[in-house]
Design a protein around this motif. Sequence first.
Motif, mmCIF file in Angstrom:
data_model
loop_
_atom_site.group_PDB
_atom_site.id
_atom_site.type_symbol
_atom_site.label_atom_id
_atom_site.label_comp_id
_atom_site.label_asym_id
_atom_site.label_seq_id
_atom_site.Cartn_x
_atom_site.Cartn_y
_atom_site.Cartn_z
ATOM 1 N N GLY A 707 29.664 -76.209 -32.160
ATOM 2 C CA GLY A 707 30.027 -76.137 -33.343
ATOM 3 C C GLY A 707 31.857 -76.598 -33.304
ATOM 4 N N PRO A 708 32.950 -75.677 -33.596
ATOM 5 C CA PRO A 708 34.414 -76.040 -33.769
ATOM 6 C C PRO A 708 34.765 -76.542 -32.213
ATOM 7 C CG PRO A 708 34.427 -73.881 -33.189
ATOM 8 C CD PRO A 708 32.882 -74.397 -33.343
ATOM 9 N N GLY A 709 33.699 -77.008 -30.817
ATOM 10 C CA GLY A 709 34.792 -77.663 -29.412
ATOM 11 C C GLY A 709 35.379 -76.513 -29.320
ATOM 12 N N GLY A 710 35.692 -77.810 -27.717
ATOM 13 C CA GLY A 710 36.032 -76.170 -26.218
ATOM 14 C C GLY A 710 37.766 -75.915 -26.607
ATOM 15 N N ALA A 711 38.242 -77.030 -28.079
ATOM 16 C CA ALA A 711 40.107 -76.471 -28.352
ATOM 17 C C ALA A 711 40.250 -75.741 -29.160
ATOM 18 C CB ALA A 711 40.047 -78.397 -28.828
ATOM 19 N N ASP A 712 39.350 -75.405 -29.389
ATOM 20 C CA ASP A 712 39.401 -74.313 -30.636
ATOM 21 C C ASP A 712 39.882 -72.655 -30.192
ATOM 22 O OD1 ASP A 712 38.083 -73.199 -33.794
ATOM 23 O OD2 ASP A 712 38.278 -71.689 -31.937
ATOM 24 N N PRO A 713 40.482 -72.230 -30.159
ATOM 25 C CA PRO A 713 41.372 -71.015 -30.024
ATOM 26 C C PRO A 713 40.383 -69.728 -29.584
ATOM 27 C CG PRO A 713 42.903 -71.089 -31.581
ATOM 28 C CD PRO A 713 41.676 -72.531 -31.934
ATOM 29 N N ALA A 714 39.158 -69.741 -30.470
ATOM 30 C CA ALA A 714 37.979 -68.332 -30.210
ATOM 31 C C ALA A 714 37.190 -68.551 -29.419
ATOM 32 C CB ALA A 714 37.160 -68.636 -31.185
ATOM 33 N N VAL A 715 37.021 -70.071 -28.968
ATOM 34 C CA VAL A 715 36.353 -70.255 -27.511
ATOM 35 C C VAL A 715 37.105 -69.890 -26.676
ATOM 36 C CG1 VAL A 715 35.440 -72.613 -25.899
ATOM 37 C CG2 VAL A 715 35.532 -72.515 -28.649
ATOM 38 N N ARG A 716 39.156 -70.412 -26.152
ATOM 39 C CA ARG A 716 39.617 -69.634 -24.904
ATOM 40 C C ARG A 716 39.463 -68.590 -25.221
ATOM 41 N NH1 ARG A 716 43.057 -69.408 -21.582
ATOM 42 N NH2 ARG A 716 43.522 -72.293 -21.121
ATOM 43 N N GLU A 717 39.006 -67.641 -26.211
ATOM 44 C CA GLU A 717 39.324 -66.083 -26.628
ATOM 45 C C GLU A 717 37.713 -65.802 -26.119
ATOM 46 O OE1 GLU A 717 40.349 -62.892 -29.607
ATOM 47 O OE2 GLU A 717 38.701 -64.340 -30.571
ATOM 48 N N ALA A 718 37.304 -65.898 -26.005
ATOM 49 C CA ALA A 718 36.131 -65.765 -25.426
ATOM 50 C C ALA A 718 35.879 -66.221 -24.534
ATOM 51 C CB ALA A 718 34.600 -66.805 -25.875
#
Length: 825
Positions: A707-718
Amino acid sequence: QNAYSFAAIEAKWPAVWDELGVFTPKDDGSRERRFVLDMFPYPSGDLHMGHAEAFAMGDVVARYLRLKGYDVLHPIGWDSFGLPAENAAIKRNAHPSEWTYANIETQAASFKRYGLSLDWSRRLHTSDPAYYRWTQWLFLRFYERGLAYRKNHPVNWCPKDQTVLANEQVVNGACERCGTPVTKKSLNQWYFKITDYADRLLDDMAELEGHWPERVLAMQRNWIGRSEGAHVRFAIEGTSEAEGGQARREVTVFTTRPDTLYGATFFVVAADADLAGELVSPEQAQALAEYQDRVKALSEIERQNTDREKTGVFLGRYAVNPLSGEKLPVWAADYVLADYGTGAIMAVPAHDQRDLDFAKAFGLPVRTVLDTGEEDPAVSGTATSGEGTLINSGALDGLSKAEGIAKAIETVESAGTGEGTVNYRLRDWLLSRQRFWGAPIPIIHCPVDGEVPVPDEQLPVRLPDDLRGEQLAPKGTSPLAAAEHWVNVECPRCGGPAKRDTDTMDTFVDSSWYYLRYVSPDYTEGPFDPEAAKRWMPVAQYVGGVEHAILHLLYSRFFMKVLKDMGLVDADEPFAALMNQGQVLNGGKAMSKSLGNGVDLGEQLDRFGVDAVRLTMVFASPPEDDVDWADVSPSGSAKFLARAWRLGQDVTSDPGTDPGTGDRALRTVTHRTLAEAAELVESHKFNVVVAKTMELVNATRKAIDGGPGGADPAVREAVETVAIILSLFAPYTAEDLWAALGHEPSVAGAAWPQYDPSLLVEETVTAVVQIQGKVRDRLEVAPDISEDALRELALASANVQRVLDGRGIRTVIVRAPKLVNIVPA
Ligand code: ANZ
């Protein structure tokens, strides 16, 4: 840095937690307080799988409340007096303290390894003089209030352990600890007057309703055993000439059914009560003695078997029914218990099955006095106990059961031959033990002054520390009696020679107030600081095994009420909520030496790591259900933890990144998980929380890889959310993950994130409504709307109604969720 190693992270974090003091409450009023408590352990050997389960559950609650912003008190201590230490000392020619404190150190090390969020600074041991000083102080306060007293009484005696047992410690007639059949022995014993609190112990349960398991409340209620009924006095007539002129003696019975007084056809006293011997006629004395010998030879187990044939002996006397004047033969039998009610009954065979069985065995009459419409008990052999109309009952005839009870009580009361009363199954709490390893009872016996309390300033009365091995062995009296240098003292009142009481207290006394000591562990003015107790009590969540459903909880509740009466606490109840964790089984059976199915906790921790074992405990089932270790997969848990941990390696955004611009689909999963997890933790469905966390980990992995990859802010939030939720069950992994995300330790001090409700709103799609192919309206509908629902919405549209203008409809074509085409008639 790139591979998950539980050993490495277990080595890393404990020192950091200690240094930060994250688990020590602030107690400064800046946050609302919550007291979370696991039943403290007994220091026998190392921790076992049962401890691992119970403490994993309690820690979920403590950690969750901390994340939610509460100031959490989650202390630990040891219930460290008791028999096993003494038995070990006798065997090894040692002092019980050696075994006790060595085991405590072993367990403490295991608890620390287990990563529990405990405040170690409040640690206590009930066998420390600094603790038992206050156990003794409390005993003296109870004594002053008339709540501690001594009486000579036949007590349950374990011939193997050579000690007295409380009724509660006799299980099916055998010693709770060693299984030896229990016998009776007459001894001068100390008691706590818990019976004075019977009604409050019952009434205050209303507060616990819905917060304690219903079965525990039922067991407490049953144990207290309140029965409403009447005391009725029967005059006993002598029958032999030799006894002529003897004053008539009265014997009181307890009955819950005074309405059946006219149905009494005989009278029974407990065979083993003194009363039997006092009533018997000279002619029957020999028969009674023989019968009593037979009864004594029976084990308690045999006696309590209700299927057993009824036995008894006629005492050669008659009891006069105060209502009817009828003379009833008096018997002694073992189905009547010496220590319940008054130890004597009026037998009503038509309406009490035990009496009916007895009547049949001895050819005694059966008279029905309450017509229930059922078959005559004399014929059917089944006593009737339902509702009905009184018959054969003089002035009571025609009344219902309830009316009959009221009228019978009224009649005996006005005749002075009885009164309405309440009877309890609950007995006073026998607290003296003729054993060494307990808190000495702080009383001195003086030939001049009698019982003299040890003055407060002389507390604690310390145990002698020079007794060893065989000197500790019980010899029917307390081993303390042989320690002459210890026993012989000056009377605090007259200064003359006197002796210490040589009994020690039941260890349930120690555990009836330990929770209070935690609120101010170093307090020296009393057992606890009343101000601190007011701040922290009651315990918000208590966690422990259902084996403590009666005694420990009842005794603690009793102590709390006495302390309330002393003005030392505000709350009536010590434990506002209770959670009973299930057992850990192996192969469907409780782990035991004899089955050889024990699972060693230390070995599991070595193999799978602490977090995997903890996660498995929590994931296997809801907390109150049993966990079968043969069915679970700690290695599966370990794999999941590694998977969760690797997420942290793949987050490339900086801490503090605004998640608002991140992938919406992942954000929805994260926020839904947060919302659900909070509710699930609060309703103790911890296993479901784990399942939801696994789903979130999967969704995050997909977003990183496809998907959007490890730089996506939603990934950090998750991943931050994963770390926070995971900290409830897998504290080491969660801490390491938190650090990998660039945060300062500890994740235990993080805040449980607020979920964003707007992210949980389902997305909608636009449905087009046409009439004969012309667009007339657009509707926002759920993507999964049904055809029927969409048809109805379309037809109800104001635009559609206007265009149709009263025309009928030929057909409606619906293609949910996008299109509706209406063809008018
Ligand atoms: C007459 C009667 C008639 C009774 C009837 C019952 C039914 P609970 O409810 O458990 O309190 N009882 C009293 N003392 C006893 C003792 N020491 N040992 C054995 N039984 C005893 O039970 C109270 C009833 O148990 C009492 O009411 C008494 O029997 C019996 F149709 O009295 B009843």
